[in-house]
Motif scaffolding. Structure first.
Motif: not given
Lengths: 210, 206, 275
Positions: C125-127, C133, C136, C143-146, C148-150
């Motif tokens: 997923g995009w942030r 990110v 990270l 941790s980088a993606t909190a 979760v996926d997209w």
């Protein structure tokens, strides 16, 4: 009737109509484009960042420093209130400093590899140790072109210096060839953009081609 | 508070990254991880600025009945409608993705595809061989163009070999020189920021 | 005023119509044309081909809808090659549209090759500010993606993530970056390739290709797929010619038309100047 390609086809024609003349249909399509793009990024970030960060990182794991980062970001909105607009410089300063820090810390590594690769042995040989004339000439040419192109960007040394003067003018030719190559590739890229549209219109929408 | 604090924040942020990258202690306490997260989160919470600005500009258009105000109505309705839809069903939602795939993808792709026509027109109207340098540029461009297409390949292997040589030797040398120059420039700007000389982002002059 | 000088003042719309026809006719009546493989494309193909079965291929999806004609076919070809080799595919977009586009392509090819989301492939997923990110992820992906996926689904529950905690050379066999600008391969070089030693191949739009060539020479890229032509070559290498190959005929005529426009424009210019 497939509604998706129909909608896509009509919107494609609406944008293409701009080539003939600016018109209300194009303007409408343009506004739709901006509207969807803006909301799309917000929705994606809500799902992938805001919701999980608040729910998991802050509330569950107690990372309250993340909440402070969020507040720092929110300070940017003070620019809508003239009396406190100066506060919006705080987040901006953080972002600029962060970017500068990365340029200083992370950018040099790939660059150093580029410089290392520029000073290679001219003589190219095959596995048996025999000289490869073509590759050797290319290595010499590459080095001369690189150094002379760099000379073209020397602004602190006067061009009256014959080495810099002649070097820079040779470099200018190398840069011209590079820019020519860039133009040639740009043509391929720009044609590709429209080819995609034609393939959509004639293929996915009208089913005239497979 | 208005000048000194932002400058302090800028310098501190830059030094923290340098500390995190180059110092053993910085690496051990994972300074970079925190800085990346703060940057990521603070940047994301600032994203609404686009929505707010568009609402203000187009709200004004509607209130003042400016020319094409009805487009502004469409923009606001679609923007908030799509946002609401996304928040309800998530970005994986069927309708949300349907609108993106069928409307947005085509709008975006077509918008940029106009460039194909502009390059054709510019080629005819603006690409002039006014000097020897321009002639060299044109020859390189033609050779690369021919080498990129099957038609050029049919003329003989020398076309593709020549194109590959242009791409690998003169082009690579020139692009590397340009990139080294750009890196040095970026490095200089970063140093100016860290030393407090560059202040454009604080609304001041550098 | 001779014909060339008169042509100098031609309405751009006439050029648009001619150019439209030049491109549209070969699209309507495509004729497959042979195409040699460039060394850089073959290098990129071999880079994926040599990855051990079951290893992780990290895909950088950094492009938007405008460049889909170039990046779409090569994205599909690489996905097809990776799935055929049973590689685990991790999609990481730094462009918001890259998330949606690569998801579409991976769903299509994954369905065709019977690959399961969460087990064989995943889209992180995009942030916003995705460059941070990316760095990270080299330390901790969850941790980088909190976490979760997209789509906001928990990554920790997915089988593909059980042995994958960070983007480094021990866990990821290589990166295939699809780039059209910034952020793109430059950020990977700075944040992943150099500090973590993960090898990377790149597919880029033809506009970017000249600027990326120095990184092929230095070995920082393990291969480079250049625009639609590179995509067509890659499709052939994978053994499934698609839209890129179909477009190469029209590319030929489009290129010839542009060259003709330049020549005609210059004849008029030189005649005018000689007076």
């Amino acid at each position: 009737m497939e509604w998706g390609p129909l909608l896509g086809g009509l919107l494609t024609l609406a944008i293409l109509s701009y080539l003939w003349k600016e018109n209300p249909v194009y303007r409408l399509a343009e506004h739709l484009f901006i509207a969807i793009a803006t909301s799309f990024s917000l929705v994606v970030n809500w799902d992938t960042l805001v919701k999980p960060t608040v729910q998991t990182d802050i509330l569950k794991n107690g990372r309250w420093d993340y909440a402070l980062a969020a507040i720092l970001g929110l300070l940017i909105y003070t620019r809508y209130f003239p009396k406190v607009a100066w506060i919006s410089r705080y987040p901006l300063s953080f972002w600029v400093g962060y970017g500068a820090g990365y340029v200083l810390s992370f950018s040099p590594a790939p660059l150093i590899k580029q410089i290392n690769d520029s000073f290679i042995k001219f003589a190219a040989t095959d596995k048996a140790g025999a000289l490869l004339v073509g590759s050797t000439i290319n290595n010499i040419l590459f080095f001369l072109m690189l150094i002379s192109a760099l000379m073209y960007f020397f602004f602190t040394v006067r061009r009256e210096n014959p080495l810099v003067g002649y070097g820079a003018s040779f470099g200018r030719w190398a840069i011209m060839i590079g820019l020519g190559a860039a133009f040639g590739n740009t043509v391929m890229a720009r044609i590709s953009l429209f080819l995609g549209r034609l393939q959509f219109l004639f293929g996915d929408w009208l089913h005239l081609v497979k | 508070m208005r000048k000194e604090v932002p400058m302090f924040i800028t310098i501190l942020a830059a030094l923290m990254i340098v500390f995190g990258k180059y110092f053993f202690l910085g690496d051990q306490v994972k300074v970079l991880n925190n800085m990346d997260k703060y940057f990521n989160i603070s940047g994301t919470f600032a994203l609404l600025i686009g929505l707010i600005s568009l609402t203000m500009v187009h709200g004004m258009n509607i209130r003042r009945r400016k020319e094409g105000w009805y487009n502004s109505v469409v923009l606001l309705v679609v923007m908030y409608g799509y946002l609401l839809l996304g928040l309800i069903e998530g970005n994986k939602g069927t309708t949300f993705r349907w609108i993106y795939n069928n409307a947005f993808l085509n709008l975006d792709a077509t918008m940029f595809s106009l460039l194909a026509f502009y390059i054709a027109s510019a080629a005819y109207r603006a690409f002039r061989i006014r000097s020897w340098e321009a002639t060299v540029l044109l020859i390189a461009a033609f050779w690369v163009m021919l080498g990129n297409i099957p038609f050029g390949e049919a003329l003989g292997p020398w076309v593709v070999d020549g194109k590959d040589w242009i791409m690998r030797i003169p082009n690579t040398a020139a692009m590397r020189a340009i990139q080294i120059g750009a890196y040095v420039g970026a490095f200089a700007v970063a140093m100016r920021i860290i030393l407090g000389i560059e202040r454009a982002h604080m609304g001041g002059r550098s | 005023m001779n014909i060339f000088e008169r042509m100098q003042k031609i309405d751009p719309r006439v050029i648009y119509i001619i150019f439209f026809l030049v491109l549209a006719i070969p699209v309507l009546f495509p004729a497959p044309l042979p195409l040699a493989t460039t060394k850089e494309t073959k290098m990129a193909y071999d880079f994926v081909e040599k990855m051990p079965e079951g290893s992780v291929l990290w895909i950088g999806a950094d492009y938007g809808p405008s460049t889909v004609p170039e990046m779409g076919p090569v994205s599909k070809a690489v996905l097809r090659q990776a799935f055929k080799k049973n590689l685990k595919v991790v999609i990481f977009p730094m462009w918001q549209d890259g998330q949606a586009l690569m998801q579409n392509f991976a769903e299509e090819i994954g369905k065709e090759m019977k690959k399961e989301y969460g087990k064989d492939w995943v889209n992180l997923g995009w942030r916003n500010e995705a460059v941070s990110v990316l760095r990270l992820t080299t330390d901790n992906i969850l941790s980088a993606t909190a976490g979760v996926d997209w789509a906001g689904k928990k990554l920790a529950d997915m089988p593909i993530m059980q042995n994958l905690t960070a983007l480094n050379k021990d866990q990821v066999a290589g990166i295939f970056e699809f780039m059209t600008g910034n952020p793109g391969a430059a950020q990977y070089l700075e944040r992943v390739v150099e500090p973590k030693g993960v090898p990377m191949a790149v597919a880029c739009t033809a506009v970017s290709a000249p600027g990326e060539m120095p990184f092929v020479r230095s070995g920082q890229y393990k291969g480079l797929v250049n625009g639609l032509r590179g995509a067509a070559e890659y499709e052939n290498l994978v053994g499934k010619p698609g839209k890129a190959n179909a477009g190469m005929g029209a590319q030929s005529y489009g290129h010839l038309a542009i060259m003709l426009f330049i020549i005609l424009g210059n004849i008029g210019y030189l005649l005018k100047r000689s007076r």
